[in-house]
Design a protein around this motif. Structure first.
Motif, mmCIF file in Angstrom:
data_model
loop_
_atom_site.group_PDB
_atom_site.id
_atom_site.type_symbol
_atom_site.label_atom_id
_atom_site.label_comp_id
_atom_site.label_asym_id
_atom_site.label_seq_id
_atom_site.Cartn_x
_atom_site.Cartn_y
_atom_site.Cartn_z
ATOM 1 N N LYS A 49 -9.546 -5.069 10.252
ATOM 2 C CA LYS A 49 -10.220 -3.867 9.748
ATOM 3 C C LYS A 49 -9.593 -3.426 8.429
ATOM 4 C CE LYS A 49 -11.457 0.858 11.194
ATOM 5 N NZ LYS A 49 -12.875 0.665 11.572
ATOM 6 N N ALA A 50 -10.430 -3.262 7.416
ATOM 7 C CA ALA A 50 -9.991 -2.793 6.098
ATOM 8 C C ALA A 50 -8.860 -3.653 5.521
ATOM 9 C CB ALA A 50 -9.576 -1.325 6.159
ATOM 10 N N GLN A 51 -8.820 -4.928 5.917
ATOM 11 C CA GLN A 51 -7.807 -5.868 5.414
ATOM 12 C C GLN A 51 -6.389 -5.428 5.761
ATOM 13 O OE1 GLN A 51 -9.864 -8.292 4.960
ATOM 14 N NE2 GLN A 51 -9.493 -8.859 2.851
ATOM 15 N N ILE A 52 -6.218 -4.707 6.866
ATOM 16 C CA ILE A 52 -4.892 -4.214 7.254
ATOM 17 C C ILE A 52 -4.001 -5.368 7.698
ATOM 18 C CG2 ILE A 52 -3.649 -2.868 9.000
ATOM 19 C CD1 ILE A 52 -5.916 -0.821 8.868
ATOM 20 N N ALA A 53 -2.791 -5.424 7.124
ATOM 21 C CA ALA A 53 -1.816 -6.454 7.480
ATOM 22 C C ALA A 53 -0.560 -5.878 8.116
ATOM 23 C CB ALA A 53 -1.423 -7.259 6.240
ATOM 24 N N GLY A 54 -0.308 -4.574 7.897
ATOM 25 C CA GLY A 54 0.896 -3.954 8.455
ATOM 26 C C GLY A 54 0.765 -2.447 8.464
ATOM 27 N N ILE A 55 1.238 -1.822 9.546
ATOM 28 C CA ILE A 55 1.162 -0.370 9.689
ATOM 29 C C ILE A 55 2.482 0.170 10.236
ATOM 30 C CG2 ILE A 55 -1.338 -0.349 10.070
ATOM 31 C CD1 ILE A 55 -0.763 0.016 13.080
ATOM 32 N N GLU A 59 0.816 -1.211 0.000
ATOM 33 C CA GLU A 59 0.000 0.000 0.000
ATOM 34 C C GLU A 59 0.853 1.265 0.000
ATOM 35 O OE1 GLU A 59 -4.084 1.618 0.475
ATOM 36 O OE2 GLU A 59 -3.265 -0.320 -0.102
ATOM 37 N N ASN A 60 2.046 1.179 0.598
ATOM 38 C CA ASN A 60 2.927 2.341 0.672
ATOM 39 C C ASN A 60 4.377 1.876 0.532
ATOM 40 O OD1 ASN A 60 4.361 4.656 1.227
ATOM 41 N ND2 ASN A 60 3.562 4.949 3.291
ATOM 42 N N ASN A 61 5.015 2.235 -0.558
ATOM 43 C CA ASN A 61 6.412 1.829 -0.762
ATOM 44 C C ASN A 61 7.373 2.978 -0.465
ATOM 45 O OD1 ASN A 61 6.054 3.476 -3.027
ATOM 46 N ND2 ASN A 61 7.354 2.177 -4.333
ATOM 47 N N GLU A 62 6.889 3.982 0.267
ATOM 48 C CA GLU A 62 7.726 5.132 0.599
ATOM 49 C C GLU A 62 8.161 5.090 2.061
ATOM 50 O OE1 GLU A 62 5.380 8.503 -0.470
ATOM 51 O OE2 GLU A 62 5.666 8.207 -2.628
ATOM 52 N N VAL A 76 8.784 2.679 12.593
ATOM 53 C CA VAL A 76 8.324 1.509 13.350
ATOM 54 C C VAL A 76 7.252 0.801 12.528
ATOM 55 C CG1 VAL A 76 7.251 0.660 15.470
ATOM 56 C CG2 VAL A 76 8.804 2.624 15.567
ATOM 57 N N LEU A 77 7.513 -0.445 12.167
ATOM 58 C CA LEU A 77 6.568 -1.235 11.376
ATOM 59 C C LEU A 77 6.113 -2.451 12.166
ATOM 60 C CD1 LEU A 77 5.109 -2.180 8.739
ATOM 61 C CD2 LEU A 77 7.263 -3.263 8.079
ATOM 62 N N GLY A 78 4.812 -2.642 12.211
ATOM 63 C CA GLY A 78 4.241 -3.872 12.750
ATOM 64 C C GLY A 78 3.456 -4.570 11.662
ATOM 65 N N MET A 79 3.675 -5.866 11.507
ATOM 66 C CA MET A 79 2.951 -6.633 10.490
ATOM 67 C C MET A 79 2.726 -8.056 10.982
ATOM 68 S SD MET A 79 6.013 -7.019 7.634
ATOM 69 C CE MET A 79 5.007 -7.995 6.502
ATOM 70 N N MET A 80 1.576 -8.626 10.626
ATOM 71 C CA MET A 80 1.288 -9.998 11.026
ATOM 72 C C MET A 80 1.975 -11.032 10.133
ATOM 73 S SD MET A 80 -0.206 -9.794 13.840
ATOM 74 C CE MET A 80 -0.444 -11.567 14.042
ATOM 75 N N ASN A 137 -2.008 9.855 6.874
ATOM 76 C CA ASN A 137 -0.558 9.857 7.107
ATOM 77 C C ASN A 137 0.173 8.758 6.337
ATOM 78 O OD1 ASN A 137 -0.825 11.979 8.961
ATOM 79 N ND2 ASN A 137 -1.182 10.567 10.664
ATOM 80 N N LYS A 138 -0.546 8.003 5.528
ATOM 81 C CA LYS A 138 0.026 6.879 4.758
ATOM 82 C C LYS A 138 0.691 5.852 5.673
ATOM 83 C CE LYS A 138 0.810 9.527 0.505
ATOM 84 N NZ LYS A 138 1.810 9.910 -0.530
ATOM 85 N N GLN A 139 0.051 5.585 6.806
ATOM 86 C CA GLN A 139 0.611 4.634 7.771
ATOM 87 C C GLN A 139 0.233 3.190 7.472
ATOM 88 O OE1 GLN A 139 -0.489 7.620 11.256
ATOM 89 N NE2 GLN A 139 0.511 5.800 12.093
#
Length: 227
Positions: free
Chosen positions: A175-181, A120-123, A188-192, A160-162
């Motif tokens: 929620k909203a198919q979120i896998a990582g924020i 979703e965000n490669n930046e 700081v990245l958290g992902m399942m 914020n493109k988080q």
């Protein structure tokens, strides 16, 4: 670049994370046990998956109070890359480094399979080696990966493109198919899903390796800029 892999009682993906850095990325890495109180000398911090403290109370709730966690928070506040995968993501949520919370998977079953993720965000420092909108295949293995936050938080993260990764399919009710924020600062990245389990051609998938090469590339650019 020197990485720290934090080891809690019940961690079971620490060796996978160590292998991803040492053999996949070719960089220096050490285990740091939960009883330590300093992360001085490390350039990035990795919180692996597993069942820290047996997931008693709720996932990550006890690990959040480990002696090492103030140093993890300090590293995050200093702008160092901090990655939490699966149980590591849950610990980051419990520690307040990331917004939201985890619930049991919507079908109340443990999930262990490959899933498609949308970049979703490669930046970010974790995703710059991917293409925006790219679909990658990464394994998941969790029973409590159903990410939840209130609507206001969700809108803030969108602005914020988080939101970094989304599932391309129904996986756990997140929620909203979120896998990582990521946090607002983006370090700081958290992902399942488990990128460290997708770094070796022997296992048929190297699509997770780009996450770690992203960290290294951005660190090198930062190092050259500041030195």
């Amino acid at each position: 670049m020197k990485f720290a892999v934090i080891v809690f009682p019940g961690s079971n993906c620490d060796a996978d994370m160590y292998h991803a850095i040492k053999d996949g990325l070719g960089e220096e890495v050490e285990y740091v046990f939960h009883t330590e109180t300093s992360l001085d000398g490390y350039d990035a911090v990795l919180l692996p998956g597993g069942f820290s403290h047996g997931d008693y109370l709720r996932s990550g709730a006890i690990a959040r109070f480990a002696p090492i966690m103030p140093a993890v928070i300090e590293a995050a506040n200093a702008g160092k890359p901090v990655l939490g995968v699966c149980n590591g993501f849950q610990i980051l949520l419990e520690s307040g480094l990331l917004p939201g919370a985890m619930k049991r998977n919507i079908d109340l079953k443990f999930i262990c399979r490959n899933v498609e993720l949308l970049v979703e965000n490669n930046e970010t420092v974790f995703t710059s080696s991917y293409n925006q909108g790219e679909t990658i295949l990464i394994p998941v293995a969790h029973g409590e990966g159903n990410y939840e936050c209130d609507d206001e938080t969700y809108e803030q993260m969108l602005a914020n493109k988080q939101i970094v990764f989304r599932y391309n399919e129904h996986v756990n009710g997140s929620k909203a198919q979120i896998a990582g924020i990521v946090n607002e600062r983006g370090n700081v990245l958290g992902m399942m899903p488990h990128p460290e389990r997708a770094v070796d051609s022997l296992l048929g998938n190297q699509q997770g390796l780009a996450l770690f090469t992203s960290i290294l590339s951005n660190w090198r650019e930062s190092y050259v800029t500041t030195s």
